[in-house]
Design a protein around this motif. Structure first.
Motif, PDB file in Angstrom:
ATOM      1  N   LYS A 178       0.877  -1.169   0.000  1.00 34.64           N
ATOM      2  CA  LYS A 178       0.000   0.000   0.000  1.00 34.64           C
ATOM      3  C   LYS A 178       0.914   1.219   0.000  1.00 34.64           C
ATOM      4  N   THR A 179       1.016   1.891  -1.136  1.00 30.81           N
ATOM      5  CA  THR A 179       1.931   3.016  -1.262  1.00 30.81           C
ATOM      6  C   THR A 179       1.364   4.241  -0.549  1.00 30.81           C
ATOM      7  N   ILE A 180       2.192   4.867   0.265  1.00 27.20           N
ATOM      8  CA  ILE A 180       1.792   6.056   1.017  1.00 27.20           C
ATOM      9  C   ILE A 180       2.592   7.239   0.506  1.00 27.20           C
ATOM     10  N   GLU A 181       1.896   8.187  -0.133  1.00 31.02           N
ATOM     11  CA  GLU A 181       2.538   9.404  -0.609  1.00 31.02           C
ATOM     12  C   GLU A 181       2.277  10.530   0.393  1.00 31.02           C
ATOM     13  N   ILE A 182       3.294  11.345   0.611  1.00 28.46           N
ATOM     14  CA  ILE A 182       3.220  12.373   1.652  1.00 28.46           C
ATOM     15  C   ILE A 182       3.420  13.747   1.022  1.00 28.46           C
ATOM     16  N   SER A 183       2.519  14.650   1.337  1.00 33.59           N
ATOM     17  CA  SER A 183       2.611  16.010   0.806  1.00 33.59           C
ATOM     18  C   SER A 183       2.370  17.009   1.925  1.00 33.59           C
ATOM     19  N   GLY A 184       2.687  18.270   1.659  1.00 37.63           N
ATOM     20  CA  GLY A 184       2.467  19.316   2.654  1.00 37.63           C
ATOM     21  C   GLY A 184       3.331  20.523   2.399  1.00 37.63           C
ATOM     22  N   GLN A 185       3.305  21.445   3.353  1.00 33.84           N
ATOM     23  CA  GLN A 185       4.083  22.675   3.268  1.00 33.84           C
ATOM     24  C   GLN A 185       5.083  22.719   4.406  1.00 33.84           C
ATOM     25  N   LEU A 186       6.292  23.215   4.103  1.00 33.33           N
ATOM     26  CA  LEU A 186       7.368  23.219   5.088  1.00 33.33           C
ATOM     27  C   LEU A 186       7.967  24.612   5.223  1.00 33.33           C
ATOM     28  N   SER A 187       8.340  24.916   6.461  1.00 37.57           N
ATOM     29  CA  SER A 187       9.177  26.076   6.735  1.00 37.57           C
ATOM     30  C   SER A 187      10.510  25.534   7.237  1.00 37.57           C
ATOM     31  N   LEU A 188      11.594  25.880   6.534  1.00 36.70           N
ATOM     32  CA  LEU A 188      12.890  25.256   6.808  1.00 36.70           C
ATOM     33  C   LEU A 188      13.868  26.227   7.455  1.00 36.70           C
ATOM     34  N   LYS A 189      14.842  25.643   8.127  1.00 38.48           N
ATOM     35  CA  LYS A 189      15.929  26.432   8.699  1.00 38.48           C
ATOM     36  C   LYS A 189      16.821  26.951   7.571  1.00 38.48           C
ATOM     37  N   GLU A 190      17.537  28.003   7.864  1.00 40.14           N
ATOM     38  CA  GLU A 190      18.363  28.647   6.855  1.00 40.14           C
ATOM     39  C   GLU A 190      19.394  27.668   6.294  1.00 40.14           C
ATOM     40  N   GLY A 191      19.488  27.662   4.962  1.00 41.94           N
ATOM     41  CA  GLY A 191      20.470  26.815   4.303  1.00 41.94           C
ATOM     42  C   GLY A 191      20.012  25.387   4.070  1.00 41.94           C
ATOM     43  N   LYS A 192      18.809  25.034   4.496  1.00 43.99           N
ATOM     44  CA  LYS A 192      18.304  23.680   4.338  1.00 43.99           C
ATOM     45  C   LYS A 192      17.359  23.592   3.140  1.00 43.99           C
ATOM     46  N   SER A 193      17.271  22.354   2.589  1.00 45.06           N
ATOM     47  CA  SER A 193      16.438  22.133   1.410  1.00 45.06           C
ATOM     48  C   SER A 193      15.449  21.009   1.671  1.00 45.06           C
ATOM     49  N   VAL A 194      14.498  20.890   0.732  1.00 36.39           N
ATOM     50  CA  VAL A 194      13.527  19.793   0.836  1.00 36.39           C
ATOM     51  C   VAL A 194      14.236  18.439   0.805  1.00 36.39           C
ATOM     52  N   ASN A 195      15.282  18.325  -0.008  1.00 39.72           N
ATOM     53  CA  ASN A 195      16.031  17.063  -0.074  1.00 39.72           C
ATOM     54  C   ASN A 195      16.658  16.712   1.272  1.00 39.72           C
ATOM     55  N   ASP A 196      17.101  17.726   2.010  1.00 42.78           N
ATOM     56  CA  ASP A 196      17.632  17.476   3.358  1.00 42.78           C
ATOM     57  C   ASP A 196      16.557  16.870   4.251  1.00 42.78           C
ATOM     58  N   VAL A 197      15.364  17.425   4.170  1.00 38.61           N
ATOM     59  CA  VAL A 197      14.257  16.933   4.985  1.00 38.61           C
ATOM     60  C   VAL A 197      13.927  15.488   4.621  1.00 38.61           C
ATOM     61  N   ILE A 198      13.814  15.220   3.331  1.00 39.11           N
ATOM     62  CA  ILE A 198      13.479  13.868   2.875  1.00 39.11           C
ATOM     63  C   ILE A 198      14.522  12.863   3.367  1.00 39.11           C
ATOM     64  N   GLU A 199      15.785  13.239   3.289  1.00 39.11           N
ATOM     65  CA  GLU A 199      16.855  12.355   3.747  1.00 39.11           C
ATOM     66  C   GLU A 199      16.749  12.100   5.245  1.00 39.11           C
ATOM     67  N   GLU A 200      16.322  13.096   5.997  1.00 37.42           N
ATOM     68  CA  GLU A 200      16.225  12.965   7.453  1.00 37.42           C
ATOM     69  C   GLU A 200      15.023  12.139   7.892  1.00 37.42           C
ATOM     70  N   ILE A 201      13.891  12.278   7.215  1.00 42.25           N
ATOM     71  CA  ILE A 201      12.667  11.624   7.695  1.00 42.25           C
ATOM     72  C   ILE A 201      12.456  10.228   7.120  1.00 42.25           C
ATOM     73  N   THR A 202      13.090   9.922   5.986  1.00 39.75           N
ATOM     74  CA  THR A 202      12.842   8.624   5.346  1.00 39.75           C
ATOM     75  C   THR A 202      13.155   7.440   6.258  1.00 39.75           C
ATOM     76  N   PRO A 203      14.313   7.390   6.953  1.00 42.32           N
ATOM     77  CA  PRO A 203      14.570   6.235   7.831  1.00 42.32           C
ATOM     78  C   PRO A 203      13.532   6.081   8.938  1.00 42.32           C
ATOM     79  N   ASP A 204      13.093   7.191   9.528  1.00 39.14           N
ATOM     80  CA  ASP A 204      12.112   7.111  10.617  1.00 39.14           C
ATOM     81  C   ASP A 204      10.751   6.642  10.121  1.00 39.14           C
ATOM     82  N   ILE A 205      10.357   7.090   8.937  1.00 36.41           N
ATOM     83  CA  ILE A 205       9.067   6.659   8.399  1.00 36.41           C
ATOM     84  C   ILE A 205       9.115   5.172   8.037  1.00 36.41           C
TER      85      ILE A 205
END
Length: 361
Positions: free
Chosen positions: A269-296
């Motif tokens: 059952k594929t789970i796709e995740i969407s939303g809006q983010l406010s990030l710390k300075e110098g950070k990107s969406v790819n940084d977030v994805i890399e950080e949350i993928t192992p926990d999910i």
């Protein structure tokens, strides 16, 4: 009643000296003290060993070897490490598929392991890792595969999909739980718990769910995952079926005579995740994805085939994982598969992380 932890050298010496007449010199360093001291030291050591010995023989504390020996007479054996079985494809210079002889061996440079071609019952060829364990599950490119045999016409080799994942030796507490399920009579006479034990003791199986009367009277539906808690291959499904009920209703396997057993694989059952983010300075969406993928992914494994409850992917838990990512200041409007709601998994479904779609604000 003697408490082993109280039988220290000091306490034993005190007991021994108390049995000696007070008319004699019993001070530390005296002849009597020096004579009793070695014996007290050895007795204290024996009490330590005795305490450990009791832990060895009780099922709830017995370590590896001792629990295995205790469980064996009950017919419960610890699942040993098993090798990975994968698909292999050989091609000539024109990329035409050619047959690779059974027994041919290949060396994977990056993992320092060997694979051997094994017999297959269909048109796809299989290789088995020569080392048991998860090492055979690793991803590697075709450029790192070396043939150890002279195979006519072979120009390129690809080792691809995992058919049966390699697995390490069964974790001690998982083995202990299976053993307790047997001796505590939760599993007996072909009941639901019994079918679960039978399915999960097959090498390569991770978890199983049992559905009595799944396809009508006299039927049992078994849904399994592989050792990685992913959908099982057709070969693993057949392996479980052959173990439990090789010939329907005849009782040649573990299932009772008359039972109609249907073994099936879990499905994604594929789970796709969407939303809006406010990030710390110098950070990107790819940084977030890399950080949350192992926990999910860890979360998804933890909710795969739980006991006696409906499984759901909870929006609040996913949102909290995203919010806790080091790169995130805040998150808004998190959705799962386009909906701001929990996702209830079907009886055969296991969650799989799909695409992310994050907008920055």
């Amino acid at each position: 009643m003697v408490k082993f932890e109280e039988m220290t050298f000091e306490n034993i010496m005190e007991l021994m000296l108390n049995s000696v007449s007070d008319e004699l010199d019993k001070r530390e360093g005296s002849l009597i003290w020096n004579a009793l001291s070695p014996a007290a030291s050895q007795v204290a050591l024996l009490y330590t060993w005795l305490e450990n010995a009791i832990d060895l023989v009780f099922y709830d504390t017995a370590p590896d070897e001792y629990l295995e020996r205790a469980a064996a007479p009950y017919g419960v054996l610890r699942k040993q490490a098993a090798p990975a079985v994968r698909l292999i494809k050989g091609m000539d210079d024109n990329r035409n598929v050619i047959e690779i002889p059974t027994g041919s061996r290949f060396f994977i440079e990056t993992e320092n392991v060997y694979f051997k071609v094994i017999p297959s019952t269909n048109t796809q060829q299989l290789v088995e890792c020569e080392v048991a364990g998860i090492v055979g599950n690793s991803a590697f490119s075709k450029d790192t595969i070396l043939s150890l045999d002279n195979i006519y016409g072979l120009a390129q080799v690809e080792i691809t999909d995992i058919v049966i994942p390699g697995s390490d030796i069964e974790e001690l507490e998982a083995f202990r739980s299976r053993f307790f399920a047997k001796i505590q009579k939760d599993a007996f006479s072909g009941n639901k718990a019994h079918y679960k034990i039978w399915a999960e003791e097959v090498s390569g199986v991770g978890k199983a769910k049992i559905y009595p009367l799944g396809y009508g009277d006299g039927t049992v539906k078994i849904v399994i995952t592989d050792a990685e808690l992913q959908p099982a291959s057709d070969i693993l499904v057949q392996k479980v079926s052959n173990y439990i009920n090789p010939i329907s209703q005849i009782g040649e396997g573990t299932a009772p005579i008359g039972a109609k057993v249907f073994v099936e694989s879990a499905v994604w059952k594929t789970i796709e995740i969407s939303g809006q983010l406010s990030l710390k300075e110098g950070k990107s969406v790819n940084d977030v994805i890399e950080e949350i993928t192992p926990d999910i992914n860890k979360l998804f494994k933890s909710i795969t085939f739980p006991e006696n409850e409906v499984t759901s992917v909870k929006l609040a838990v996913i949102s909290n994982i995203i919010f806790s990512a080091p790169s995130v200041l805040d998150n808004f409007n998190i959705k799962l598969n386009g909906e701001a709601a929990n996702i209830i998994l079907g009886e055969n479904e296991v969650p799989k992380l799909g695409a992310f779609s994050f907008a920055l604000i």
